[in-house]
Design a protein around this motif. Structure first.
Motif, PDB file in Angstrom:
ATOM      1  N   TYR A 187      37.287  51.242  18.354  1.00 31.88           N
ATOM      2  CA  TYR A 187      37.722  50.748  19.528  1.00 31.88           C
ATOM      3  C   TYR A 187      39.018  49.911  19.475  1.00 31.88           C
ATOM      4  O   TYR A 187      39.414  49.393  20.340  1.00 31.88           O
ATOM      5  N   GLY A 188      39.408  49.427  18.039  1.00 35.38           N
ATOM      6  CA  GLY A 188      40.359  48.650  18.043  1.00 35.38           C
ATOM      7  C   GLY A 188      39.974  47.218  17.469  1.00 35.38           C
ATOM      8  O   GLY A 188      38.647  46.376  17.869  1.00 35.38           O
ATOM      9  N   PRO A 189      40.760  46.654  16.507  1.00 38.12           N
ATOM     10  CA  PRO A 189      40.495  45.359  15.655  1.00 38.12           C
ATOM     11  C   PRO A 189      40.287  44.048  16.904  1.00 38.12           C
ATOM     12  O   PRO A 189      39.611  43.131  16.558  1.00 38.12           O
ATOM     13  N   SER A 190      41.052  43.978  17.809  1.00 35.05           N
ATOM     14  CA  SER A 190      41.024  43.119  18.639  1.00 35.05           C
ATOM     15  C   SER A 190      39.605  42.592  19.443  1.00 35.05           C
ATOM     16  O   SER A 190      39.144  41.750  19.663  1.00 35.05           O
ATOM     17  N   TRP A 191      38.662  43.810  19.275  1.00 36.20           N
ATOM     18  CA  TRP A 191      37.222  43.518  19.820  1.00 36.20           C
ATOM     19  C   TRP A 191      36.522  42.768  18.781  1.00 36.20           C
ATOM     20  O   TRP A 191      35.244  42.758  19.136  1.00 36.20           O
ATOM     21  N   SER A 192      36.707  42.921  17.560  1.00 33.62           N
ATOM     22  CA  SER A 192      35.513  42.544  16.266  1.00 33.62           C
ATOM     23  C   SER A 192      35.041  41.259  16.561  1.00 33.62           C
ATOM     24  O   SER A 192      33.823  41.155  16.253  1.00 33.62           O
ATOM     25  N   PRO A 193      35.898  40.294  17.011  1.00 34.46           N
ATOM     26  CA  PRO A 193      34.938  38.964  17.218  1.00 34.46           C
ATOM     27  C   PRO A 193      33.702  39.088  18.100  1.00 34.46           C
ATOM     28  O   PRO A 193      32.489  38.376  17.931  1.00 34.46           O
ATOM     29  N   ALA A 194      34.065  39.951  19.239  1.00 31.37           N
ATOM     30  CA  ALA A 194      32.942  40.324  20.202  1.00 31.37           C
ATOM     31  C   ALA A 194      31.656  40.919  19.610  1.00 31.37           C
ATOM     32  O   ALA A 194      30.543  40.588  19.890  1.00 31.37           O
ATOM     33  N   VAL A 195      31.790  41.625  18.404  1.00 29.63           N
ATOM     34  CA  VAL A 195      30.776  42.548  17.769  1.00 29.63           C
ATOM     35  C   VAL A 195      29.855  41.094  17.305  1.00 29.63           C
ATOM     36  O   VAL A 195      28.504  40.904  17.280  1.00 29.63           O
ATOM     37  N   ALA A 196      30.500  40.232  16.603  1.00 28.06           N
ATOM     38  CA  ALA A 196      29.972  39.122  15.759  1.00 28.06           C
ATOM     39  C   ALA A 196      28.752  38.262  17.036  1.00 28.06           C
ATOM     40  O   ALA A 196      27.682  37.849  16.779  1.00 28.06           O
ATOM     41  N   PHE A 197      29.600  38.131  18.077  1.00 30.16           N
ATOM     42  CA  PHE A 197      28.919  37.289  19.133  1.00 30.16           C
ATOM     43  C   PHE A 197      27.510  38.299  19.744  1.00 30.16           C
ATOM     44  O   PHE A 197      26.618  37.836  19.901  1.00 30.16           O
ATOM     45  N   GLY A 198      27.632  39.517  19.940  1.00 29.53           N
ATOM     46  CA  GLY A 198      26.659  40.271  20.325  1.00 29.53           C
ATOM     47  C   GLY A 198      25.557  40.362  19.251  1.00 29.53           C
ATOM     48  O   GLY A 198      24.464  40.391  19.572  1.00 29.53           O
ATOM     49  N   PHE A 199      26.121  40.445  18.043  1.00 30.96           N
ATOM     50  CA  PHE A 199      25.239  40.350  16.798  1.00 30.96           C
ATOM     51  C   PHE A 199      24.171  39.072  16.848  1.00 30.96           C
ATOM     52  O   PHE A 199      23.123  39.079  16.728  1.00 30.96           O
ATOM     53  N   LEU A 200      25.049  38.083  17.139  1.00 40.22           N
ATOM     54  CA  LEU A 200      24.381  36.550  17.267  1.00 40.22           C
ATOM     55  C   LEU A 200      23.253  36.412  18.325  1.00 40.22           C
ATOM     56  O   LEU A 200      22.247  36.083  18.143  1.00 40.22           O
ATOM     57  N   LEU A 201      23.484  37.087  19.636  1.00 42.84           N
ATOM     58  CA  LEU A 201      22.824  36.955  20.742  1.00 42.84           C
ATOM     59  C   LEU A 201      21.655  37.892  20.431  1.00 42.84           C
ATOM     60  O   LEU A 201      20.226  37.612  20.562  1.00 42.84           O
ATOM     61  N   LEU A 202      21.867  39.091  19.691  1.00 47.79           N
ATOM     62  CA  LEU A 202      20.484  39.899  19.366  1.00 47.79           C
ATOM     63  C   LEU A 202      19.821  39.291  18.197  1.00 47.79           C
ATOM     64  O   LEU A 202      18.667  39.218  18.227  1.00 47.79           O
ATOM     65  N   ALA A 203      20.556  38.446  17.300  1.00 45.13           N
ATOM     66  CA  ALA A 203      19.778  38.075  16.346  1.00 45.13           C
ATOM     67  C   ALA A 203      18.685  36.651  16.982  1.00 45.13           C
ATOM     68  O   ALA A 203      17.627  36.596  16.615  1.00 45.13           O
ATOM     69  N   LEU A 204      19.219  36.066  17.955  1.00 49.85           N
ATOM     70  CA  LEU A 204      18.672  34.893  18.653  1.00 49.85           C
ATOM     71  C   LEU A 204      17.176  35.662  19.608  1.00 49.85           C
ATOM     72  O   LEU A 204      16.528  35.030  19.629  1.00 49.85           O
ATOM     73  N   ALA A 205      17.702  36.777  20.200  1.00 47.69           N
ATOM     74  CA  ALA A 205      16.786  37.363  20.959  1.00 47.69           C
ATOM     75  C   ALA A 205      15.640  38.042  20.224  1.00 47.69           C
ATOM     76  O   ALA A 205      14.691  37.857  20.770  1.00 47.69           O
ATOM     77  N   VAL A 206      15.891  38.400  19.070  1.00 45.69           N
ATOM     78  CA  VAL A 206      14.954  39.078  18.476  1.00 45.69           C
ATOM     79  C   VAL A 206      14.067  38.139  17.421  1.00 45.69           C
ATOM     80  O   VAL A 206      12.967  38.660  16.860  1.00 45.69           O
TER      81      VAL A 206
END
Lengths: 242, 291, 324
Positions: free
Chosen positions: B264-283
């Protein structure tokens, strides 16, 4: 009037692989005084937390006043009339003694929608009852241990509960102070409040309870008249070792 | 979107290497937040400080950045011990770790960043080392040394810490304080001292973390903010305080980011970490009043 | 309506501030004053969540910038009157707060704080990747010479709008402090488990506080594009907003609305004066140091020195309760 107020069936709770509660059944009648004892780690606190909604039980059912409590948040249970005091007093430290009592009055009594009561005079009445009259404007940090316990009980009572679960309200208190709290709880029961007392101080439990329930390792091993229960060999073994 | 298996393979390999490196920058948070329950959100800023220290050692004295970071880690240890002392006296002892404790670390984060801007400016800085550039080849798989060396350095550091924690008296005391500070007092060990040592260690890892960061990418003062989401997502999903869990979670995030960047392009990678964080908190199963 | 006389007093003070600014007959007073007022809104708004419930929002810049970008997007789609645009920005930021809160507020406060910090970074990533609002290159917004209906210079118009927002946010904050809601927030801040046991619906209250606080932060950001006329991600999401907005309530005192108000007026004014003489980096460094100094040495902030924090809470409400 003397129907069943609280009915617990098959209540179970695990923490990871550790079984904290293993199928507890318990029925408490309206107006009853029940003592709940058990060695440390037997699951008493977990049981209280599952009843009050702080923890979610995995299996089993809790019925209170004729309706199931499953999945209800703690504040909803308090509004239904199931109040608890904490083992270690947890006053709202930045609020005055009076404001501490105002929270349950505003959020429970008024929220029930059966009309508003005068907060000021109700606070005074509650403080009078627990022996903290005139301390309305003090901060909880200035209270002694026993006064904190009294505030804790007053706050639970401010919610005008049908059932009060007093979680080790006397631990660490002197002989005289234990008698003070005991008299207070008996007085509340006289007014029609059903009480479950969790306690280590046997003198207090034996004096208070009409019925005694014993938890050991997450199981209920005895339930009956206090004098009979403490002579139960299984209970003796649990308390005195093999 | 262009897709091929060799692209996928490269993305996974570089994701694993990236993950190894992420574990190294997270391990300090696993100690401070996971074990000591200190929400040190300034940790990424100390990582950047470590990067600049390695940069100075490298550009002025020509020292290898990772070697330099090991030599400098005692200084970071002392910095950490000092910060813990202030934190303990001002917040922990007063039972005021919440609002004000967080604001304290936020202030440190900010002060560190601004000081770096004042001293070094906002330009990107980088280091020189023999392993920046060449790659190892195993059949079709390419292992860039620029990623491999930081990954190995990071895993070596984590392995060393794990040995220290499980084999020494002090290490076991740290594990004990993570469980129950009161029990430790019964063992006649001072929990405040143990926590100070553990927190100081967590900051010392920032020195090495910073060096491997600047090997992997050029660094500027505000880069640390990008890592806040990353390190806390990894620490939380890794099970707060478990080193093995931290490494696994880091590798998972590394692969996810690498795949995102490739497709998708490197400019999106910070968003991955955030999604990962929310996932971490949600589960997280330990509800509202768990950790 | 208990709050109404206070609201009138606020309006009178606001009118006096506006007239005093006009009397100076100096355009720069309005230009600099706007920033001070913006920070008053942000600090008092932030404090509704941070100070009253104890949940620390580090993502101020995200909420603020979202409001600003909302304006940029609306300006390109359907140009509306600025007050409506501000409301829209507030709704969007409030919804963001609600969503973040829903995902993270069941957990310990620290997780919420970390999530807000990460959120600001991600919101910035989205704006960088969204060409419609300018992407990484930024967007230009044309500032009209004069405001349509008021016929005054546009900077003065912005100043006036922000002044109005100040009045609203202070009135709302004070109303909360004196209501059942304020008691519930305080109970949450002190002990969430005990609050829940005392019948406080903690999750619902926290969500409300997060949404309301986020809304004010977004509304404060909405006029920004017209003020700066050029908006790009690094400036809209500047960490300076987050630091200032946390520093102001903590320095002024978090227990009651005068705290963030005093902190914001003090620090924002000093910054506006200081930017003339020292660099903005040094400026922010000083704010950071003062923040750390205050949280260590003066946990109750400036209003704590005068004992304003406790009396402001307890005294008037006791009278109010006595009347019922």
């Amino acid at each position: 009037m003397s129907g069943t107020l609280l009915e617990v069936t098959g209540l179970a709770k695990r923490f990871g692989g550790f079984v904290a509660l293993d199928g507890i059944d318990l029925a408490v009648g309206a107006g009853e005084r029940v003592g709940l004892i058990g060695p440390n780690g037997s699951g008493k606190s977990t049981f209280v937390n599952c009843l009050s909604g702080t923890l979610r039980n995995e299996a089993g059912q809790v019925r209170f006043d004729g309706r199931p409590l499953d999945g209800l948040a703690a504040h909803r249970r308090t509004r239904l009339g199931l109040a608890r005091s904490f083992q270690l007093p947890r006053p709202f430290l930045s609020l005055t003694v009076g404001e501490n009592l105002r929270i349950p009055i505003e959020y429970v009594v008024h929220a029930r929608g059966r009309g508003r009561i005068d907060v000021e005079s109700r606070c005074a009445e509650l403080l009078e009852m627990v022996g903290l009259a005139g301390r309305t404007d003090e901060l909880p940090a200035g209270l002694t241990q026993v006064e904190m316990r009294k505030l804790e009980l007053a706050r639970a009572m401010a919610a005008e509960p049908k059932l009060l679960i007093a979680d080790e309200a006397m631990a660490g208190l002197s002989h005289q102070e234990v008698d003070d709290i005991l008299a207070l709880l008996l007085q509340l029961n006289d007014r029609g409040v059903t009480i479950i007392m969790i306690e280590h101080i046997m003198r207090a439990v034996m004096h208070f309870s009409q019925r005694l329930v014993v938890l050991v390792a997450g199981r209920k091993i005895a339930d009956g008249l206090p004098d009979e229960v403490i002579r139960n060999p299984e209970v003796e073994r649990a308390y005195l070792g093999e | 979107m262009y897709f091929s298996f060799s692209l996928l393979g490269d993305a996974i390999v570089s994701g694993l290497l990236l993950g190894g490196f992420y574990a190294g920058v997270t391990i300090g948070v696993s100690i401070s937040f996971g074990m000591l329950d200190i929400v040190n959100i300034a940790h990424p800023a100390f990582i950047i400080l470590g990067s600049y220290c390695a940069y100075v050692a490298n550009s002025v004295f020509g020292v290898d950045p990772i070697v330099a970071s090991l030599m400098l880690s005692p200084l970071f240890y002392l910095l950490g011990a000092g910060i813990y002392q202030v934190y303990h006296v001002s917040f922990e002892r007063r039972g005021d770790g919440g609002l004000r404790g967080l604001a304290f670390f936020f202030g440190l984060l900010f002060i560190t960043e601004v000081l770096l801007v004042l001293v070094f400016g906002v330009d990107y800085r980088l280091v020189r080392a023999v392993y920046i550039g060449p790659s190892l080849h195993f059949g079709a798989i390419e292992l860039p040394l620029r990623l491999l060396v930081p990954c190995l350095a990071s895993l070596a550091m984590i392995g060393g810490l794990q040995l220290f924690l499980s084999r020494t008296f002090l290490g076991r005391a740290i594990l004990a304080v993570a469980q129950d500070a009161g029990a430790l007092r019964l063992m006649a060990a001072d929990p405040v001292r143990i926590k100070r040592i553990a927190f100081a260690l967590s900051i010392a890892t920032a020195s090495v973390g910073g060096a491997i960061l600047i090997v992997i990418q050029p660094v500027e003062p505000s880069l640390g903010r990008e890592y806040i989401g990353r390190v806390f997502a990894i620490a939380v999903l890794g099970g707060l305080g478990s080193f093995g869990g931290t490494v696994v979670a880091a590798m998972v995030l590394g692969i996810m980011e690498s795949l995102t960047a490739t497709f998708y392009g490197p400019s999106w990678s910070p968003a991955v970490a955030f999604g990962f964080l929310l996932l971490a908190l949600a589960v997280k199963p330990a509800g509202m009043f768990g950790r | 309506m208990r709050g109404f006389p206070f609201f009138l007093v606020c309006l009178a003070v606001a009118a006096a501030v506006f007239l005093a600014a006009r009397l100076t007959n100096n355009g720069y007073v309005f230009f600099a004053g706007y920033v001070v007022l913006q920070y008053v809104v942000m600090a008092v708004g932030w404090n509704i969540l941070g100070g009253y419930t104890g949940y620390v929002n580090f993502g101020t810049a995200g909420f603020f910038a979202l409001g600003a970008y909302c304006t940029v997007a609306l300006e390109k789609l359907v140009p509306l009157p600025l007050p409506v645009v501000m409301l829209a920005g507030g709704v969007v930021s409030g919804a963001l707060g609600l969503g973040m809160g829903y995902l993270t507020l069941r957990l310990r406060g620290a997780f919420f704080s970390i999530a807000t910090l990460a959120m600001a970074v991600v919101a910035q990533t989205f704006m960088v990747n969204w060409p419609f609002v300018g992407g990484s290159a930024g967007a230009f917004v044309i500032r009209p010479e004069t405001a349509e209906y008021f016929g005054i210079d546009y900077i003065r118009y912005l100043f006036l709008l922000m002044l109005g927002l100040c009045v609203i946010v202070i009135a709302v904050a004070r109303l909360i402090e004196r209501s059942r809601l304020g008691d519930g927030f305080a109970a949450i801040r002190d002990d969430e488990l005990a609050a829940e046991a005392s019948g406080v619906p903690t999750l619902r209250l926290k969500l409300f506080a997060t949404a309301l606080s986020g809304m004010f932060l977004g509304m404060a950001g909405a006029p920004l594009p017209f003020y700066v006329t050029y908006l790009d991600p690094p400036s809209a999401f500047s960490l300076a907003y987050a630091v200032n907005t946390i520093a102001m309530p903590l320095i002024g005192g978090t227990a009651s609305w005068p705290g963030p108000l005093i902190g914001a007026v003090l620090i924002a004014t000093l910054q506006q004066v200081a930017t003339v003489t020292i660099s903005s980096a040094v400026n922010l460094l000083i704010v950071g140091l003062v923040l750390v100094g205050f949280v260590i040495a003066a946990p109750r902030g400036i209003i704590g020195w005068f004992g304003l924090d406790r009396r402001a809470r307890a005294h008037p409400r006791r009278l109010a309760v006595g009347r019922t």
